[in-house]
Design a protein around this motif. Structure first.
Motif, PDB file in Angstrom:
ATOM      1  N   UNK A 131       0.838  -1.200   0.000  1.00  0.00           N
ATOM      2  CA  UNK A 131       0.000   0.000   0.000  1.00  0.00           C
ATOM      3  C   UNK A 131       0.870   1.246   0.000  1.00  0.00           C
ATOM      4  N   UNK A 132       1.899   1.263   0.845  1.00  0.00           N
ATOM      5  CA  UNK A 132       2.832   2.389   0.873  1.00  0.00           C
ATOM      6  C   UNK A 132       3.402   2.624  -0.515  1.00  0.00           C
ATOM      7  N   UNK A 133       3.855   1.557  -1.152  1.00  0.00           N
ATOM      8  CA  UNK A 133       4.502   1.697  -2.448  1.00  0.00           C
ATOM      9  C   UNK A 133       3.523   2.152  -3.521  1.00  0.00           C
ATOM     10  N   UNK A 134       2.330   1.591  -3.531  1.00  0.00           N
ATOM     11  CA  UNK A 134       1.333   1.989  -4.527  1.00  0.00           C
ATOM     12  C   UNK A 134       0.965   3.460  -4.368  1.00  0.00           C
ATOM     13  N   UNK A 135       0.880   3.936  -3.140  1.00  0.00           N
ATOM     14  CA  UNK A 135       0.551   5.342  -2.906  1.00  0.00           C
ATOM     15  C   UNK A 135       1.701   6.270  -3.288  1.00  0.00           C
ATOM     16  N   UNK A 136       2.929   5.767  -3.224  1.00  0.00           N
ATOM     17  CA  UNK A 136       4.101   6.586  -3.537  1.00  0.00           C
ATOM     18  C   UNK A 136       4.409   6.640  -5.030  1.00  0.00           C
ATOM     19  N   UNK A 137       3.990   5.627  -5.754  1.00  0.00           N
ATOM     20  CA  UNK A 137       4.336   5.514  -7.162  1.00  0.00           C
ATOM     21  C   UNK A 137       3.258   6.161  -8.034  1.00  0.00           C
ATOM     22  N   UNK A 138       3.560   6.410  -9.311  1.00  0.00           N
ATOM     23  CA  UNK A 138       2.575   7.028 -10.205  1.00  0.00           C
ATOM     24  C   UNK A 138       1.310   6.173 -10.356  1.00  0.00           C
ATOM     25  N   UNK A 139       0.237   6.815 -10.786  1.00  0.00           N
ATOM     26  CA  UNK A 139      -1.054   6.128 -10.924  1.00  0.00           C
ATOM     27  C   UNK A 139      -1.018   4.952 -11.894  1.00  0.00           C
ATOM     28  N   UNK A 140      -0.091   4.951 -12.840  1.00  0.00           N
ATOM     29  CA  UNK A 140      -0.012   3.843 -13.796  1.00  0.00           C
ATOM     30  C   UNK A 140       1.028   2.797 -13.396  1.00  0.00           C
ATOM     31  N   UNK A 141       1.493   2.872 -12.152  1.00  0.00           N
ATOM     32  CA  UNK A 141       2.491   1.917 -11.653  1.00  0.00           C
ATOM     33  C   UNK A 141       1.889   0.525 -11.547  1.00  0.00           C
ATOM     34  N   UNK A 142       2.778  -0.461 -11.556  1.00  0.00           N
ATOM     35  CA  UNK A 142       2.369  -1.861 -11.420  1.00  0.00           C
ATOM     36  C   UNK A 142       3.074  -2.464 -10.214  1.00  0.00           C
ATOM     37  N   UNK A 143       2.285  -3.075  -9.347  1.00  0.00           N
ATOM     38  CA  UNK A 143       2.805  -3.720  -8.151  1.00  0.00           C
ATOM     39  C   UNK A 143       2.456  -5.203  -8.247  1.00  0.00           C
ATOM     40  N   UNK A 144       3.460  -6.062  -8.100  1.00  0.00           N
ATOM     41  CA  UNK A 144       3.251  -7.505  -8.122  1.00  0.00           C
ATOM     42  C   UNK A 144       3.622  -8.035  -6.741  1.00  0.00           C
ATOM     43  N   UNK A 145       2.651  -8.683  -6.088  1.00  0.00           N
ATOM     44  CA  UNK A 145       2.846  -9.198  -4.733  1.00  0.00           C
ATOM     45  C   UNK A 145       2.803 -10.724  -4.733  1.00  0.00           C
ATOM     46  N   UNK A 146       3.695 -11.309  -3.948  1.00  0.00           N
ATOM     47  CA  UNK A 146       3.760 -12.759  -3.780  1.00  0.00           C
ATOM     48  C   UNK A 146       3.516 -13.090  -2.315  1.00  0.00           C
ATOM     49  N   UNK A 147       2.556 -13.962  -2.061  1.00  0.00           N
ATOM     50  CA  UNK A 147       2.295 -14.407  -0.698  1.00  0.00           C
ATOM     51  C   UNK A 147       1.601 -15.759  -0.786  1.00  0.00           C
ATOM     52  N   UNK A 148       1.547 -16.472   0.330  1.00  0.00           N
ATOM     53  CA  UNK A 148       0.875 -17.767   0.351  1.00  0.00           C
ATOM     54  C   UNK A 148      -0.366 -17.778   1.222  1.00  0.00           C
ATOM     55  N   UNK A 149      -0.638 -16.669   1.914  1.00  0.00           N
ATOM     56  CA  UNK A 149      -1.743 -16.657   2.866  1.00  0.00           C
ATOM     57  C   UNK A 149      -2.931 -15.856   2.345  1.00  0.00           C
ATOM     58  N   UNK A 150      -4.007 -16.547   2.074  1.00  0.00           N
ATOM     59  CA  UNK A 150      -5.230 -15.861   1.691  1.00  0.00           C
ATOM     60  C   UNK A 150      -5.801 -15.091   2.880  1.00  0.00           C
ATOM     61  N   UNK A 151      -5.663 -15.655   4.083  1.00  0.00           N
ATOM     62  CA  UNK A 151      -6.168 -14.990   5.291  1.00  0.00           C
ATOM     63  C   UNK A 151      -5.531 -13.611   5.467  1.00  0.00           C
ATOM     64  N   UNK A 152      -4.202 -13.538   5.392  1.00  0.00           N
ATOM     65  CA  UNK A 152      -3.510 -12.267   5.563  1.00  0.00           C
ATOM     66  C   UNK A 152      -3.826 -11.304   4.424  1.00  0.00           C
ATOM     67  N   UNK A 206      -7.868  -3.076   2.192  1.00  0.00           N
ATOM     68  CA  UNK A 206      -7.223  -1.763   2.277  1.00  0.00           C
ATOM     69  C   UNK A 206      -6.789  -1.254   0.903  1.00  0.00           C
ATOM     70  N   UNK A 207      -6.440  -2.145  -0.015  1.00  0.00           N
ATOM     71  CA  UNK A 207      -6.131  -1.703  -1.377  1.00  0.00           C
ATOM     72  C   UNK A 207      -7.371  -1.079  -2.010  1.00  0.00           C
ATOM     73  N   UNK A 208      -8.521  -1.702  -1.778  1.00  0.00           N
ATOM     74  CA  UNK A 208      -9.781  -1.126  -2.274  1.00  0.00           C
ATOM     75  C   UNK A 208     -10.039   0.226  -1.611  1.00  0.00           C
ATOM     76  N   UNK A 209      -9.882   0.276  -0.310  1.00  0.00           N
ATOM     77  CA  UNK A 209     -10.145   1.510   0.448  1.00  0.00           C
ATOM     78  C   UNK A 209      -9.229   2.646  -0.008  1.00  0.00           C
ATOM     79  N   UNK A 210      -7.978   2.326  -0.337  1.00  0.00           N
ATOM     80  CA  UNK A 210      -7.008   3.333  -0.771  1.00  0.00           C
ATOM     81  C   UNK A 210      -7.165   3.688  -2.251  1.00  0.00           C
ATOM     82  N   UNK A 211      -7.984   2.927  -2.973  1.00  0.00           N
ATOM     83  CA  UNK A 211      -8.183   3.192  -4.391  1.00  0.00           C
ATOM     84  C   UNK A 211      -7.015   2.769  -5.267  1.00  0.00           C
ATOM     85  N   UNK A 212      -6.291   1.745  -4.831  1.00  0.00           N
ATOM     86  CA  UNK A 212      -5.090   1.305  -5.559  1.00  0.00           C
ATOM     87  C   UNK A 212      -5.171  -0.150  -6.015  1.00  0.00           C
ATOM     88  N   UNK A 213      -6.290  -0.805  -5.772  1.00  0.00           N
ATOM     89  CA  UNK A 213      -6.408  -2.244  -6.069  1.00  0.00           C
ATOM     90  C   UNK A 213      -6.129  -2.557  -7.533  1.00  0.00           C
TER      91      UNK A 213
END
Length: 187
Positions: free
Chosen positions: A76-97, A104-111
């Motif tokens: 979220x920090x990175x998406x908010x800091x980068x330009x609106x056309x930025x691309x963020x790729x996240x790797x995780x194994x936990x659906x719960x987390x 919060x990505x939806x709430x911040x408007x960066x999803x």
């Protein structure tokens, strides 16, 4: 006067946050929710996020790769800091987390800028390499299972562009790396 980094006691840490932290409300809320989680210690500090955001802006990052997303604070920090056309790729194994992260990505408007891969990170990174994403990311943050840091780093070297940046969390492992008696795989 010493040339060593200061050890921050609570008073100095609070002062530092009070005079320097510029944290959007959505991040304050995410951090507060994460603090109530049983794994809250996995959350990066807000000043760390602010530093990472500054680095991203300094190098003009437009593509960011994250290994270990947890509840999404760093992404979220990175998406908010980068330009609106930025691309963020996240790797995780936990659906719960990452369900928390997605809220919060939806709430911040960066999803729409974030692609989440729920799979072992080394598999996702290998897939990115084979899909011609080599040398295409500007910045990478590794903050996942410590035993695989070497693998993630090596894969990151293939994915990060020349002049890009790889940031690695927990490198000093609370001082354990300097203790010769600490020979466990995570250290």
């Amino acid at each position: 006067m010493t040339n060593r980094t200061l050890t921050l006691d609570d008073r100095l840490h609070d002062y530092m946050l009070n005079v320097s932290l510029r944290e959007p409300e959505v991040l304050v809320e995410l951090r507060a929710e994460t603090s109530r989680h049983q794994m809250a210690n996995m959350q990066i500090a807000p000043e760390q996020g602010q530093f990472m955001a500054m680095l991203a802006r300094l190098i003009g990052a437009r593509r960011y790769l994250e290994v270990g997303t947890f509840t999404g604070y760093s992404a979220t920090v990175m998406a908010l800091a980068m330009p609106d056309d930025a691309e963020i790729v996240c790797c995780d194994i936990s659906e719960e987390f990452t369900d928390i992260a997605r809220r919060y990505w939806d709430k911040a408007g960066i999803a729409d800028r974030i692609t989440l891969h729920l799979a072992p990170a080394d598999e996702t990174l290998a897939r990115l390499i084979s899909n011609d994403d080599a040398n295409s990311f500007d910045m990478m943050f590794i903050d996942a299972d410590k035993e695989n840091y070497d693998r993630y780093y090596e894969q990151g070297l293939e994915l990060i562009r020349p002049g890009g940046l790889i940031a690695i969390d927990n490198v000093l492992w609370n001082g354990a790396v300097a203790d010769p008696a600490m020979n466990d795989e995570a250290t």
